[in-house]
Every structure is written in C-alpha cells, then in structure tokens.
Design a protein around this motif. Sequence first.
Motif, PDB file in Angstrom:
ATOM      1  N   ASN A 186       0.827  -1.208   0.000  1.00  0.00           N
ATOM      2  CA  ASN A 186       0.000   0.000   0.000  1.00  0.00           C
ATOM      3  C   ASN A 186       0.862   1.260   0.000  1.00  0.00           C
ATOM      4  O   ASN A 186       0.452   2.288   0.524  1.00  0.00           O
ATOM      5  N   ASN A 244      -6.383   0.141 -12.881  1.00  0.00           N
ATOM      6  CA  ASN A 244      -7.405  -0.024 -11.847  1.00  0.00           C
ATOM      7  C   ASN A 244      -7.642  -1.519 -11.694  1.00  0.00           C
ATOM      8  O   ASN A 244      -8.290  -2.150 -12.532  1.00  0.00           O
ATOM      9  N   GLY A 245      -7.027  -2.073 -10.638  1.00  0.00           N
ATOM     10  CA  GLY A 245      -7.038  -3.519 -10.441  1.00  0.00           C
ATOM     11  C   GLY A 245      -8.402  -4.058 -10.045  1.00  0.00           C
ATOM     12  O   GLY A 245      -8.717  -5.213 -10.302  1.00  0.00           O
ATOM     13  N   GLU A 246      -9.220  -3.222  -9.415  1.00  0.00           N
ATOM     14  CA  GLU A 246     -10.548  -3.681  -8.987  1.00  0.00           C
ATOM     15  C   GLU A 246     -11.446  -3.894 -10.199  1.00  0.00           C
ATOM     16  O   GLU A 246     -12.258  -4.804 -10.247  1.00  0.00           O
ATOM     17  N   GLU A 247     -11.285  -3.001 -11.204  1.00  0.00           N
ATOM     18  CA  GLU A 247     -12.171  -3.082 -12.377  1.00  0.00           C
ATOM     19  C   GLU A 247     -11.489  -3.672 -13.603  1.00  0.00           C
ATOM     20  O   GLU A 247     -12.121  -3.820 -14.651  1.00  0.00           O
ATOM     21  N   TYR A 272      -4.435  -6.767  -9.682  1.00  0.00           N
ATOM     22  CA  TYR A 272      -5.739  -7.119 -10.261  1.00  0.00           C
ATOM     23  C   TYR A 272      -6.534  -7.979  -9.305  1.00  0.00           C
ATOM     24  O   TYR A 272      -6.116  -9.070  -8.953  1.00  0.00           O
ATOM     25  N   LYS A 273      -7.693  -7.499  -8.940  1.00  0.00           N
ATOM     26  CA  LYS A 273      -8.604  -8.323  -8.153  1.00  0.00           C
ATOM     27  C   LYS A 273      -9.834  -8.584  -9.018  1.00  0.00           C
ATOM     28  O   LYS A 273     -10.980  -8.621  -8.570  1.00  0.00           O
ATOM     29  N   ASN A 274      -9.597  -8.652 -10.288  1.00  0.00           N
ATOM     30  CA  ASN A 274     -10.605  -8.870 -11.304  1.00  0.00           C
ATOM     31  C   ASN A 274      -9.840  -9.506 -12.461  1.00  0.00           C
ATOM     32  O   ASN A 274      -8.641  -9.703 -12.368  1.00  0.00           O
ATOM     33  N   LYS A 316     -10.060 -13.669  -5.031  1.00  0.00           N
ATOM     34  CA  LYS A 316     -10.042 -12.934  -6.307  1.00  0.00           C
ATOM     35  C   LYS A 316      -8.830 -13.309  -7.150  1.00  0.00           C
ATOM     36  O   LYS A 316      -8.076 -12.451  -7.615  1.00  0.00           O
TER      37      LYS A 316
END
Length: 401
Positions: free
Chosen positions: A22, A34-37, A283-285, A331
């Motif tokens: 972080n 943007n790792g979430e998306e 990436y969590k997607n 994820k």
Amino acid sequence: IDIKTLRGATGGVVTIDPGYKNTGSCQSAITFLNGEEGVLRYRGYSIEELAEKADFLEVAYLLIFGELPTKVQLDKFYNDILDEAIVDDDIKKIIDAFPKNAHPMGVLSSLTSALTAFNPSSVNVDSEEEMYNAIVKIMGKFPVLVAWTMRKKQGMPLHYGSRKLGYVENVLTMMFQKPNDEYEINPIVKDALDKLLILHADHEQNCSTSTVRIVGSSHAGLFASLSAGISALWGPLHGGANQAVLEMLEGIKADGGDTKKYMAKAKDKSDPFRLMGFGHRVYKNFDPRAKIIKVAADEVLADLGVNDPVLDIAKGLEQEALSDQYFVDRKLYPNVDFYSGIIYRAMGIPVEMFTVMFALGRLPGWIAQWREMRLRKEPIGRPRQIYTGENYRPFVKLEDR
Ligand code: ACO
C-alpha cells in the motif's frame, strides 16, 4: 506535506509495509491501472485499443515520449534505432563464453550490463538529447541480444536482421532465419507477437520496473538499470511465471491431465504448490491483458493448425478456478502469463526464452519509467527499516568464543 515537516510531526516514525502493498514509490503519468475493475491504459489509451490498432514501436514511442507519434516522428525514431542495431563484435565472444545450458535470462541480463562497457557515453545522461541517444541505442541493440541468446542456445550462427524490415519483423527474422534460407514472415505470427509485446510493454510500479527506477535513481546508467530489471523479471513470481505456467501445464498433462488434483494441491496450505499464472498483486478482477491473449491464443493456434492439448488443460483450470470458492474469495484470476506461453510455443519459441520475450516487450516501459524518474529529478531510492536484531553487544575475541 514535505518530508521534513512529516518527520518533525511524527518524531521520525517509520511506516512498515512489506512488499509495498500500500505504498506508492513515485508519481507517474505513464500507465493507469485499476485492479478492482481490470482497467489498463498507457498514457490514457486503453490497452484493448492499442493491442488492436497500434504496433509495438508506436506503443514504445507513446510510452517513452508521452504521445502517439506522427509518421515523421515514428520514421525518425525507427531510423535512429536501426542506426544502433549492431553490437560490438566482442559481445559475440561473451556470448560464446556462456555454457550452452545457461538460462537465457541470466545471459540477457549480463549482456545488457556488458553493453555499458562498449557504450560508455550512455552512462552520464543529463540532457534530453543524451537520454534519447541512450534510448535508441538500447532499443536497437536489445532485440539483437534477445535473438542471439536464443540462437546461441540452439547452436545457430548469430545473425543480424535487415533495415528493410519493421521492428517486430526484424525480431522474428533475427530469431528464426536459418543460414541460406529465405525466411518468410507469417503475418499471423507477426501480429500475435506485436500484440504480446504491446500487452507486456508497461505495468506501472511492478517488481522489475521499481527495480529499474531504484537502480537508476542512483544515476547508474540506463543499461545497468535495465540489467537489474531483467534479473527482477526472471523470478517465477514475476515474469518467470510464463515459463512456470507452461511447465506446470506440461506436468499436469504428463500426470494424466487431472486438473482437479492440481486445484486441490493449490488450495492445500501445507503444499507449497501454487497455480502458476493465477493471481496478481493489483488485479482483483480479470487481468485485461489475459482476456486479449486468450483470444489471440485461440486464433494463432487455429491459424497455424496447432492442436495443443495444454490449451485444453489451461481452459479447464480456468473454468474450475472461476467457480471455486477458494479462488473466488481471494479474487484469483488468470493473469497475463497464463496464456502467453501457449502462443510463444506455437510460434516455435523455446520455453526458456518465454521470459526473455517478456523482457523484450517490457523494454519500452522500463525505459519510459527510467526517463520519467530522471526528468523529474527524483531523489535516490532509499527505504527505511525497523531494526529487529540484537542490542549492543561487546566484542568477544575468537579464542574466548
Ligand atoms: N495459487 C494458489 N493460491 C494463491 C495463488 C495461486 N497462484 N496466488 C495467491 N494465492 C493465495 C495465497 O496463498 C494467499 O492465500 P491466504 O490469504 O489464504 O494466505 C492469497 O491468495 C493472497 O496471496 P498473496 O501471495 O498474499 O498475494 P500477493 O499479492 O503477495 O502475490 C502473486 C501475488 C505473487 C502474483 C501470487 O498471486 C502468485 O504467486 N501467483 C502465481 C505466480 C504468478 O502467476 N505470477 C505472475 C504475476 S503477473 C506478472 O508478474 C506479470
């Protein structure tokens, strides 16, 4: 808030963040992630559009200099690169000195570092012009080193490409043209390689890129910084994963193709086995690069008429992982390396060269990040620590221990 004020306000408190999960190390205008998306953009352009519409050299220019080049700019860039696309003859002696079974990543890292000795003007680069000269030098010489690393391993004579060919076509020619052979470039293979190199070209502050920036922050030369980046990329948790994926898929095939058995191994915490090519720090997607590569793998294999059973094993693993609670909860999706090896293999590139191909793609990203770091006059990278060792101890003489 500047660092002096912060130190004063906190009494010199050090934050600890193993793996920098972080912690931002810099400000950068190169790559947005943007790792979430699952979004990836180079200089604001989406990776999907670049992979479909641009070629690797245009993307290299975009990453390094910030804008898509005009035709005139691109031609000049490429001509300058071609003027540098030769290496000193003594480099051949260094290549000859490596044992045949040396890993190509170790060879590439050493040769890239060795280039400094033959190009000392590339080290002290303060002006933009000096930086430009170092950049076109390495953009020209690096593909030669990549190709020769493979040819040495295969016992093939070393070979230069041709000024008549484009950047990626030259890479293929230098790698594959046999002596006295008219090498014909397959447009499907060329397009797939262009795509793969574009998709690997940058990925913000990953392990190898951070290495390049931190080594470069001491004002070590560009080639030395890149050599360190290549070593960082080598590891199986980073770029080395593409080789590890294929070896894993081959292992599963040789063991009867039971994907469920390997899914269970990956989830068993007492077993160090991990499903290579799955998971990503950011990436969590879905990794958007993996989506593009998966389609490209299907196309290349179909066009080349290759029927590769490991592709079926890969697809089977992906299907199982997508519906498995362990993978869903964490994820863990396929990353860029999950399918790239299958394409490289169909192109006739040996498994040990896969990470070298990644390095070839990542070269412009490393250069762009190094140039940005130097232009912004970033301070030397120097993290702190929290000391956990012994307190003061008086020295004990050898005879008294
Ligand atoms: N297989 C099985 N379990 C996994 C995997 C995997 N591939 N990856 C992560 N996990 C699990 C971990 O065991 C951990 O579980 P826990 O919370 O129960 O302890 C959890 O998922 C989080 O994993 P971390 O290792 O903490 O995640 P981190 O962000 O540190 O690591 C990494 C990311 C290194 C990519 C990891 O997912 C991994 O080792 N993947 C396999 C290697 C790989 O494919 N690397 C290529 C990355 S892409 C690139 O560099 C180009």
